[in-house]
Motif scaffolding. Structure first.
Motif, mmCIF file in Angstrom:
data_model
loop_
_atom_site.group_PDB
_atom_site.id
_atom_site.type_symbol
_atom_site.label_atom_id
_atom_site.label_comp_id
_atom_site.label_asym_id
_atom_site.label_seq_id
_atom_site.Cartn_x
_atom_site.Cartn_y
_atom_site.Cartn_z
ATOM 1 N N THR A 159 63.348 10.104 30.089
ATOM 2 C CA THR A 159 62.914 8.814 30.609
ATOM 3 C C THR A 159 63.068 8.842 32.123
ATOM 4 N N ALA A 160 62.096 8.274 32.829
ATOM 5 C CA ALA A 160 62.169 8.264 34.294
ATOM 6 C C ALA A 160 61.696 6.926 34.841
ATOM 7 N N SER A 161 62.315 6.520 35.922
ATOM 8 C CA SER A 161 61.812 5.388 36.695
ATOM 9 C C SER A 161 61.389 5.883 38.077
ATOM 10 N N SER A 162 61.665 7.155 38.357
ATOM 11 C CA SER A 162 61.250 7.760 39.631
ATOM 12 C C SER A 162 59.906 8.450 39.419
ATOM 13 N N PHE A 163 58.866 7.642 39.330
ATOM 14 C CA PHE A 163 57.506 8.109 39.058
ATOM 15 C C PHE A 163 56.564 7.337 39.957
ATOM 16 N N CYS A 164 55.591 8.017 40.556
ATOM 17 C CA CYS A 164 54.590 7.308 41.361
ATOM 18 C C CYS A 164 53.342 8.162 41.556
ATOM 19 N N SER A 165 52.280 7.499 41.965
ATOM 20 C CA SER A 165 51.063 8.223 42.323
ATOM 21 C C SER A 165 51.258 8.803 43.722
ATOM 22 N N SER A 202 66.626 18.831 29.725
ATOM 23 C CA SER A 202 65.266 19.380 29.692
ATOM 24 C C SER A 202 64.866 20.057 31.007
ATOM 25 N N PHE A 203 65.798 20.201 31.950
ATOM 26 C CA PHE A 203 65.453 20.736 33.264
ATOM 27 C C PHE A 203 64.759 22.103 33.175
ATOM 28 N N GLU A 204 65.312 23.036 32.425
ATOM 29 C CA GLU A 204 64.731 24.387 32.356
ATOM 30 C C GLU A 204 63.294 24.358 31.850
ATOM 31 N N ALA A 205 63.031 23.513 30.860
ATOM 32 C CA ALA A 205 61.661 23.431 30.320
ATOM 33 C C ALA A 205 60.689 22.940 31.384
ATOM 34 N N PHE A 206 61.082 21.919 32.153
ATOM 35 C CA PHE A 206 60.188 21.381 33.186
ATOM 36 C C PHE A 206 60.144 22.274 34.421
ATOM 37 N N ARG A 265 61.402 -0.103 24.376
ATOM 38 C CA ARG A 265 62.776 -0.102 24.916
ATOM 39 C C ARG A 265 63.689 0.902 24.201
ATOM 40 N N ARG A 266 63.723 0.869 22.867
ATOM 41 C CA ARG A 266 64.602 1.792 22.120
ATOM 42 C C ARG A 266 64.223 3.242 22.377
ATOM 43 N N LEU A 267 62.938 3.501 22.436
ATOM 44 C CA LEU A 267 62.482 4.860 22.687
ATOM 45 C C LEU A 267 62.878 5.307 24.095
ATOM 46 N N ALA A 268 62.757 4.420 25.074
ATOM 47 C CA ALA A 268 63.176 4.734 26.449
ATOM 48 C C ALA A 268 64.661 5.054 26.481
ATOM 49 N N GLN A 269 65.463 4.284 25.767
ATOM 50 C CA GLN A 269 66.905 4.540 25.710
ATOM 51 C C GLN A 269 67.189 5.876 25.036
ATOM 52 N N ARG A 270 66.453 6.171 23.979
ATOM 53 C CA ARG A 270 66.633 7.441 23.262
ATOM 54 C C ARG A 270 66.350 8.622 24.183
ATOM 55 N N PHE A 271 65.264 8.554 24.955
ATOM 56 C CA PHE A 271 64.907 9.658 25.850
ATOM 57 C C PHE A 271 65.811 9.725 27.079
ATOM 58 N N ALA A 272 66.554 8.654 27.338
ATOM 59 C CA ALA A 272 67.464 8.631 28.488
ATOM 60 C C ALA A 272 68.884 9.057 28.103
ATOM 61 N N THR A 273 69.135 9.232 26.811
ATOM 62 C CA THR A 273 70.483 9.520 26.335
ATOM 63 C C THR A 273 70.654 10.997 26.028
ATOM 64 N N ARG A 274 71.625 11.605 26.673
ATOM 65 C CA ARG A 274 71.939 13.019 26.481
ATOM 66 C C ARG A 274 72.437 13.251 25.057
ATOM 67 N N GLY A 275 71.933 14.316 24.429
ATOM 68 C CA GLY A 275 72.411 14.717 23.115
ATOM 69 C C GLY A 275 71.762 14.030 21.929
#
Length: 165
Positions: free
Chosen positions: A41-47, A65-69, A85-95
């Motif tokens: 999950t990211a909030s640091s995104f822009c055009s 996921s750093f190595e993959a990206f 919201r729940r999905l954003a939290q899931r992708f923001a949570t380690r493990g």
């Protein structure tokens, strides 16, 4: 100028100040080694540019996921609404099992994405830049799809996911 205005911001001061900047919320996904789906999950995104169409997203060097990206050739960006919201939290949570099937779909190119996202972008990696404890990942948009037509995006403000009123 006073000494107070010239002093260096502490990490805490900087973090508190940035928490006051409302930002949209996205989930960024790719496929890693052996086709293993990876994302965050990211909030640091822009055009960045219209010609060519470029976007950027920032990822912590410490992210799971750093190595993959750091080595992928393509990634997808899903723009989230409040229903995610729940999905954003899931992708923001380690493990956590980020890729449990509920709430996910695939892009035409086969990358994982968020089902019902407000918008979905397919990106080819254009450049990567180290920036402090993060990597700036710039993608050239190769496909864009509009999803659910809603006037309510999800934003991240004061360290929480919020809805604009």
């Amino acid at each position: 100028m006073t000494a107070e205005t010239v002093r260096r911001a502490s990490s805490g001061d900087f973090r508190a100040a940035m928490a006051r900047f409302a930002a949209g919320v996205v989930v960024v996904t790719t496929l890693g080694d052996g086709g293993l789906p990876r994302g965050f999950t990211a909030s640091s995104f822009c055009s960045v540019s219209l010609h060519p169409p470029l976007v950027l997203v920032c990822l912590a060097n410490s992210a799971e996921s750093f190595e993959a990206f750091d080595s992928c050739g393509h990634f997808a960006v899903s723009v989230l609404g409040p229903e995610h919201r729940r999905l954003a939290q899931r992708f923001a949570t380690r493990g956590t099992d980020k890729f449990a099937p509920e709430g996910l779909s695939r892009t035409p190119g086969g990358l994982p994405s968020v089902a019902g996202a407000l918008a979905e972008l397919d990106c080819e990696v254009h450049a990567r830049y180290p920036a402090g404890d993060h990597m700036i990942l710039i993608g050239r948009v190769s496909g864009a799809r509009l999803g659910v037509d809603t006037a309510t995006p999800m934003v991240y403000y004061e360290r929480d996911f919020r809805i604009l009123a």
